[in-house]
Design an enzyme around this catalytic site. Structure first.
Site, PDB file in Angstrom:
ATOM      1  N   LYS A 132       0.844  -1.205   0.000  1.00  0.00           N
ATOM      2  CA  LYS A 132       0.000   0.000   0.000  1.00  0.00           C
ATOM      3  C   LYS A 132       0.877   1.252   0.000  1.00  0.00           C
ATOM      4  O   LYS A 132       0.577   2.236  -0.681  1.00  0.00           O
ATOM      5  CB  LYS A 132      -0.947  -0.024   1.206  1.00  0.00           C
ATOM      6  CG  LYS A 132      -2.040  -1.077   1.047  1.00  0.00           C
ATOM      7  CD  LYS A 132      -2.847  -1.313   2.317  1.00  0.00           C
ATOM      8  CE  LYS A 132      -3.791  -2.499   2.106  1.00  0.00           C
ATOM      9  NZ  LYS A 132      -4.577  -2.838   3.312  1.00  0.00           N
TER      10      LYS A 132
ATOM     11  N   GLN B 272      -4.717  -1.603   9.456  1.00  0.00           N
ATOM     12  CA  GLN B 272      -4.519  -2.914   8.822  1.00  0.00           C
ATOM     13  C   GLN B 272      -4.987  -4.016   9.776  1.00  0.00           C
ATOM     14  O   GLN B 272      -4.478  -4.146  10.882  1.00  0.00           O
ATOM     15  CB  GLN B 272      -3.035  -3.100   8.471  1.00  0.00           C
ATOM     16  CG  GLN B 272      -2.725  -4.389   7.728  1.00  0.00           C
ATOM     17  CD  GLN B 272      -3.347  -4.432   6.331  1.00  0.00           C
ATOM     18  OE1 GLN B 272      -3.267  -3.475   5.571  1.00  0.00           O
ATOM     19  NE2 GLN B 272      -3.975  -5.538   5.989  1.00  0.00           N
TER      20      GLN B 272
ATOM     21  N   ASP C 243     -11.227   2.410   3.776  1.00  0.00           N
ATOM     22  CA  ASP C 243     -11.514   0.975   3.657  1.00  0.00           C
ATOM     23  C   ASP C 243     -13.028   0.730   3.543  1.00  0.00           C
ATOM     24  O   ASP C 243     -13.449  -0.372   3.205  1.00  0.00           O
ATOM     25  CB  ASP C 243     -11.008   0.232   4.912  1.00  0.00           C
ATOM     26  CG  ASP C 243      -9.637  -0.400   4.691  1.00  0.00           C
ATOM     27  OD1 ASP C 243      -9.259  -0.605   3.525  1.00  0.00           O
ATOM     28  OD2 ASP C 243      -8.957  -0.695   5.694  1.00  0.00           O
TER      29      ASP C 243
END
Ligand code: NAP
Length: 246
Positions: free
Chosen positions: A14, A58, A81
Site C-alpha cells: 500500500k 490494517q 476501507d
C-alpha cells in the site's frame, strides 16, 4: 499492529502504491502490546489532522484490542476501507461515497472486461462483512441475480454450478474445483491462502476452473492489486471532498 508477516507485506504494498500515485503516506507501526487507549488516541489525532485525508487500520489487530471500536472510531469521511457502519449502510442503499476496496476491485475487473452482469446468476462464496456481503450487494445493484454461500450451505457444488459469475471469498485453498464451474462462467478468485510450502493459492483450483471459464483471475496478480488500486481511488476521492469543503 504487532508483527503479522502478511500484514507487513500488505502495508508495504500500500505504501508503494501511494508513492507511485503521489499520495503521502504515514505509517504508525505499533507494537502488539499497544493498549486500546493508545490506539484510539492515535485515531483521534489522525481524525483531527487536516493533512490526512484517509485512515486505515490494517487488520487483523491483536486479540486484546476491540476491532469493532477501532472501525467505529475512524471518521466516516476518512474511512478509505469503507468498513465504518455509516459507509456500510450507504452501500446497502446504493448511495455511497466509498466502496470497500476488494469488492470494488472485483466490480472494476468485471466492468473493464466488458462483462454485463444484468440478469446473470451470480454466486458469491463467503459472507464476511469486508468481502462477501458488500460483494453480493454490488452485484445486486448491477442487476445480477445473487446467491450467497457460506459454511452452512447444503450443496455448494450444485449452487456454484448454476453460476454465470462466481466470486470465491472463502479462505480455503482450492475449495472451488473445475467440476463446479459451468462452461463459459466468469470466475473471480478473491482468496489468498499461504500453503505450508509458502506457495500462495486462491480459493479456486485454477487449472481445472480455467478449462471451463470464459474469464478467470489468477492468484497472485488478480484481485489483490485491484484492491490496492481501489484504496488509492478512495483516498483521492476523500482528498477531493475534503479540498472542496475547505
Ligand atoms: P472470512 O471473514 O474468514 O470469511 C470467510 C467466509 O467463507 C465465511 O463467510 C465462511 O462462512 C465462508 N466459508 C468458510 N469455509 C467455507 C466452506 N467450506 N464452504 C463455504 N463457505 C465457507 O474471510 P474474508 O476476510 O472474507 O476473506 C476471504 C478470503 O479472501 C481469504 O483468503 C482472504 O485472505 C482473502 N482476501 C483477499 C483480499 C485481496 O485483496 N485479494 C482481500 C480480503 C480478503 P461462515 O460465515 O458460515 O463462517
Amino acid at each position: 499492529m504487532g508483527d503479522d508477516p502478511a500484514s507487513r507485506i500488505y502495508v508495504n504494498n500500500k505504501k508503494k502504491a501511494c508513492e507511485y500515485c503521489g499520495i503521502r503516506s504515514f505509517e504508525y507501526a505499533m507494537p502488539a502490546e499497544t493498549t486500546q487507549e493508545e490506539l484510539m488516541a492515535l485515531i483521534e489525532k489522525l481524525n483531527n489532522d487536516d493533512s490526512v485525508d484517509g485512515i486505515l487500520c490494517q487488520l487483523p489487530i491483536p486479540k486484546h484490542l476491540d476491532e469493532k471500536a477501532v472501525i467505529n472510531a475512524i471518521r466516516p469521511d476518512k474511512d478509505v476501507d469503507a468498513f465504518h457502519p455509516a459507509n456500510v449502510g450507504k452501500i446497502m442503499i446504493g448511495d455511497y461515497d466509498f466502496l470497500p476496496c476488494t469488492p470494488a476491485g472485483v466490480m472494476e475487473l468485471i466492468k473493464e472486461s466488458g462483462i454485463d452482469i444484468t440478469g446473470k446468476e451470480c454466486v458469491v462464496i463467503g459472507r464476511s462483512n469486508i468481502v462477501g456481503k458488500p460483494m453480493a450487494m454490488l452485484l445486486l445493484h448491477a442487476h445480477g441475480t445473487v446467491t450467497i454461500c457460506h459454511s452452512r450451505t447444503k450443496d455448494l457444488a450444485e449452487t456454484v454450478r448454476r453460476a454465470d459469475i462466481v466470486v470465491a471469498a472463502v479462505g480455503v485453498p482450492e475449495l472451488i474445483t473445475g467440476d463446479m464451474i459451468k462452461e463459459g462462467a466468469v470466475v473471480i478468485d478473491v482468496g489468498m491462502n499461504r500453503l505450508a510450502d509458502k506457495k500462495l493459492v486462491g480459493d479456486v483450483e485454477f487449472s481445472g476452473a480455467s478449462e471451463k471459464a470464459s474469464a478467470i483471475t489468477p492468484v497472485p496478480g488478480g484481485v489483490g492489486p485491484m484492491t490496492i488500486a481501489m484504496l488509492m481511488k478512495n483516498t483521492v476521492k476523500a482528498a477531493l471532498v475534503h479540498s472542496e469543503n475547505k
